[in-house]
Write a protein that holds these residues in place. Structure first.
Motif, PDB file in Angstrom:
ATOM      1  N   ARG A   1      30.590  25.465  46.430  1.00 21.77           N
ATOM      2  CA  ARG A   1      30.720  26.550  45.459  1.00 21.77           C
ATOM      3  C   ARG A   1      32.194  26.856  45.231  1.00 21.77           C
ATOM      4  O   ARG A   1      33.012  26.630  46.111  1.00 21.77           O
ATOM      5  CB  ARG A   1      30.046  27.815  45.996  1.00 21.77           C
ATOM      6  CG  ARG A   1      28.563  27.965  45.683  1.00 21.77           C
ATOM      7  CD  ARG A   1      27.731  27.077  46.473  1.00 21.77           C
ATOM      8  NE  ARG A   1      26.296  27.387  46.349  1.00 21.77           N
ATOM      9  CZ  ARG A   1      25.381  26.564  46.749  1.00 21.77           C
ATOM     10  NH1 ARG A   1      25.686  25.418  47.286  1.00 21.77           N
ATOM     11  NH2 ARG A   1      24.108  26.872  46.610  1.00 21.77           N
ATOM     12  N   PRO A   2      32.538  27.432  44.063  1.00 21.37           N
ATOM     13  CA  PRO A   2      33.935  27.830  43.834  1.00 21.37           C
ATOM     14  C   PRO A   2      34.372  28.885  44.864  1.00 21.37           C
ATOM     15  O   PRO A   2      33.566  29.730  45.276  1.00 21.37           O
ATOM     16  CB  PRO A   2      33.913  28.433  42.428  1.00 21.37           C
ATOM     17  CG  PRO A   2      32.656  27.946  41.791  1.00 21.37           C
ATOM     18  CD  PRO A   2      31.686  27.692  42.905  1.00 21.37           C
ATOM     19  N   SER A   3      35.627  28.834  45.249  1.00 18.66           N
ATOM     20  CA  SER A   3      36.124  29.775  46.264  1.00 18.66           C
ATOM     21  C   SER A   3      36.069  31.224  45.778  1.00 18.66           C
ATOM     22  O   SER A   3      35.963  32.145  46.584  1.00 18.66           O
ATOM     23  CB  SER A   3      37.558  29.414  46.661  1.00 18.66           C
ATOM     24  OG  SER A   3      38.396  29.452  45.522  1.00 18.66           O
ATOM     25  N   TRP A   4      36.119  31.428  44.476  1.00 21.83           N
ATOM     26  CA  TRP A   4      36.094  32.791  43.944  1.00 21.83           C
ATOM     27  C   TRP A   4      34.681  33.379  43.890  1.00 21.83           C
ATOM     28  O   TRP A   4      34.508  34.549  43.580  1.00 21.83           O
ATOM     29  CB  TRP A   4      36.729  32.845  42.548  1.00 21.83           C
ATOM     30  CG  TRP A   4      36.274  31.782  41.604  1.00 21.83           C
ATOM     31  CD1 TRP A   4      36.913  30.618  41.328  1.00 21.83           C
ATOM     32  CD2 TRP A   4      35.068  31.766  40.816  1.00 21.83           C
ATOM     33  NE1 TRP A   4      36.189  29.878  40.413  1.00 21.83           N
ATOM     34  CE2 TRP A   4      35.056  30.555  40.086  1.00 21.83           C
ATOM     35  CE3 TRP A   4      34.009  32.651  40.667  1.00 21.83           C
ATOM     36  CZ2 TRP A   4      34.022  30.224  39.215  1.00 21.83           C
ATOM     37  CZ3 TRP A   4      32.982  32.308  39.793  1.00 21.83           C
ATOM     38  CH2 TRP A   4      32.996  31.118  39.079  1.00 21.83           C
ATOM     39  N   LEU A   5      33.678  32.575  44.207  1.00 22.45           N
ATOM     40  CA  LEU A   5      32.297  33.071  44.202  1.00 22.45           C
ATOM     41  C   LEU A   5      32.036  33.786  45.528  1.00 22.45           C
ATOM     42  O   LEU A   5      31.598  33.198  46.502  1.00 22.45           O
ATOM     43  CB  LEU A   5      31.307  31.918  44.006  1.00 22.45           C
ATOM     44  CG  LEU A   5      29.829  32.303  43.913  1.00 22.45           C
ATOM     45  CD1 LEU A   5      29.576  33.204  42.716  1.00 22.45           C
ATOM     46  CD2 LEU A   5      28.965  31.061  43.842  1.00 22.45           C
ATOM     47  N   THR A   6      32.333  35.077  45.535  1.00 21.38           N
ATOM     48  CA  THR A   6      32.226  35.856  46.779  1.00 21.38           C
ATOM     49  C   THR A   6      30.973  36.715  46.844  1.00 21.38           C
ATOM     50  O   THR A   6      30.733  37.355  47.862  1.00 21.38           O
ATOM     51  CB  THR A   6      33.461  36.762  46.938  1.00 21.38           C
ATOM     52  OG1 THR A   6      33.539  37.618  45.792  1.00 21.38           O
ATOM     53  CG2 THR A   6      34.729  35.925  47.058  1.00 21.38           C
TER      54      THR A   6
END
Length: 157
Positions: free
Chosen positions: A35-40
């Motif tokens: 997943r993208p790192s910004w998907l928190t």
């Protein structure tokens, strides 16, 4: 008489139960995707979808209870059902094909189906329309997240 929200909710649950039966190998593939790192907020996504499904069920119930001709009711209920199937098909079909691009197309198609439904509901009942807004806001975000996952998972295009 049984309330419309209970009947529509039961149908939605049954459809969900039938479509969302993902084989364990396919589900493991989905969980292994990067997943993208910004998907928190990934932990919140199931709760967001539950909220959206509740809104869709309530919207469909309002339409069913609205005084319109039966032909238009059946058309709108068919579109609500089609939208539910598109939403549920996203994970099921994407995992079966092991392709994020398939997920992007299903997500985008579901969004446009939601826009068509919203356009028709606009002329029928504004409260039902407002309950479609959470889906119309979240669907492009979910589709974009899937699109952003493609470069991170080159073997899953």
């Amino acid at each position: 008489m049984i309330p419309s929200w209970l009947v529509i909710g039961s149908i939605a649950f049954l459809v969900s139960f039938l479509i969302n039966r993902i084989p364990s190998d396919d589900f493991r593939w989905f969980l292994r995707l990067k997943r993208p790192s910004w998907l928190t907020i990934e932990f919140a996504i199931p709760f967001i979808w539950i909220f959206i499904f509740v809104c869709l069920i309530l919207s469909a119930s309002i339409i069913w209870d609205t005084d319109i001709n039966m032909g238009k009711k059946i058309l709108l209920m068919t579109l609500y059902l089609g939208l539910e199937v598109a939403i549920l098909a996203y994970t099921r079909v994407m995992c079966a094909f092991r392709s994020l691009l398939v997920g992007v197309f299903i997500g985008g198609g579901g969004f446009f189906l939601g826009l068509i439904l919203a356009g028709l509901v606009f002329f029928t009942n504004k409260s039902a329309l407002y309950l479609l807004i959470p889906y119309l806001l979240w669907s492009p975000i979910g589709t974009y997240v899937t699109w952003a996952m493609i470069p991170l998972n080159r073997d899953a295009i």
